[in-house]
Design an enzyme around this catalytic site. Structure first.
Site, short mmCIF file in Angstrom:
data_model
loop_
_atom_site.label_atom_id
_atom_site.label_comp_id
_atom_site.label_asym_id
_atom_site.label_seq_id
_atom_site.Cartn_x
_atom_site.Cartn_y
_atom_site.Cartn_z
N THR A 15 -22.82 -42.60 -1.12
CA THR A 15 -23.40 -42.84 0.20
C THR A 15 -24.72 -42.09 0.36
O THR A 15 -25.00 -41.12 -0.34
CB THR A 15 -22.42 -42.41 1.32
OG1 THR A 15 -22.16 -41.02 1.21
CG2 THR A 15 -21.12 -43.19 1.23
N ASP A 16 -25.52 -42.57 1.31
CA ASP A 16 -26.80 -41.93 1.60
C ASP A 16 -26.67 -41.06 2.85
O ASP A 16 -25.59 -40.89 3.40
CB ASP A 16 -27.92 -42.98 1.74
CG ASP A 16 -27.67 -43.97 2.87
OD1 ASP A 16 -26.88 -43.68 3.79
OD2 ASP A 16 -28.28 -45.05 2.83
N GLN A 17 -27.78 -40.54 3.31
CA GLN A 17 -27.78 -39.63 4.45
C GLN A 17 -27.26 -40.28 5.73
O GLN A 17 -26.74 -39.62 6.61
CB GLN A 17 -29.19 -39.08 4.66
CG GLN A 17 -29.26 -37.95 5.64
CD GLN A 17 -30.64 -37.30 5.66
OE1 GLN A 17 -31.53 -37.69 4.94
NE2 GLN A 17 -30.80 -36.30 6.51
N TYR A 20 -24.09 -44.70 4.72
CA TYR A 20 -23.92 -46.03 4.15
C TYR A 20 -23.89 -45.93 2.63
O TYR A 20 -24.50 -45.02 2.05
CB TYR A 20 -25.10 -46.94 4.50
CG TYR A 20 -25.32 -47.22 5.96
CD1 TYR A 20 -24.40 -46.89 6.94
CD2 TYR A 20 -26.49 -47.83 6.37
CE1 TYR A 20 -24.63 -47.16 8.28
CE2 TYR A 20 -26.74 -48.11 7.70
CZ TYR A 20 -25.81 -47.79 8.65
OH TYR A 20 -26.04 -48.05 9.96
#
Length: 163
Positions: A15-17, A20
Site C-alpha cells: 500500500t501507499d501513503q 491504497y
C-alpha cells in the site's frame, strides 16, 4: 473461453501513503494470476523457459475503478476470451474485493519469444493443446490481435524483446 480465479491478501507493504494498493503492484497481481492459471492447466512457465521459450509482456493496461486496501482479500480473475493467435496471447483480468465489487480491470498482451534471440515464435504446441478444449470456432475472430499472417514470421523482434 478460459477463466481462472486466485485470491491474494493485500499486504501492508503493497500500500501507499493513502492506504491504497500502490498501482505498480497490479502488474504483479496479473502475473500471479497468469502463472497460477497456467499451473492449473498443467503448463509450467519454468519448463517452457527451459525449452527456450519466454513470454514477455508486449502491452499492459490497467483501469482502476475503486481502490484496494490493506488486508483486503482480492479475487483476481483471469479471462482468456480467445485462443492465442500466432505468437501472441491476450490475457484479461478483473479484480474484486470480498463484497464482490469490481475494483480493477486490465489486460496484458504476451508475446512468445525464443529466449536465445528474443524473436517471436509460435505458441508451443503443448500449450495450444491444453487451451484448445476451452474454445470454439466462434472464438477465433480477434478484435485486438492482428489478422493471422499479418506479421511476417521473419519480422524483427520489438526492441524491448531483443537481448
Amino acid at each position: 473461453m478460459y477463466t481462472s480465479d486466485i485470491q491474494i491478501r493485500v499486504r501492508y507493504a503493497e500500500t501507499d501513503q493513502m492506504g491504497y494498493v500502490y498501482h505498480g503492484n497490479y502488474a504483479a497481481y496479473f502475473e500471479v494470476a497468469r502463472t497460477e492459471a497456467f499451473r492449473k492447466l498443467g503448463i509450467s512457465y519454468k519448463e517452457m523457459e527451459a525449452d527456450g521459450v519466454g513470454m514477455p509482456v508486449g502491452e499492459i493496461r490497467t483501469r482502476f475503478r475503486r481502490p484496494a486496501r490493506y488486508d483486503d482479500l482480492l479475487t483476481v480473475r483471469l479471462l482468456l476470451r480467445q485462443p492465442a493467435e500466432g505468437t501472441r496471447v491476450m490475457f484479461e483480468y478483473e479484480i474484486y474485493n470480498e463484497a464482490g465489487d469490481l475494483l480493477t480491470e486490465g489486460h496484458t498482451l504476451m508475446v512468445f519469444v525464443k529466449t536465445t534471440t528474443g524473436r517471436p515464435v509460435q505458441m508451443p504446441v503443448s500449450i495450444q493443446e491444453r487451451l484448445a478444449p476451452y474454445f470454439s470456432d466462434e472464438d477465433i475472430d480477434s478484435p485486438v490481435l492482428p489478422t493471422p499472417g499479418a506479421i511476417p514470421p521473419d519480422a524483427p523482434a520489438p526492441a524491448a524483446f531483443r537481448k
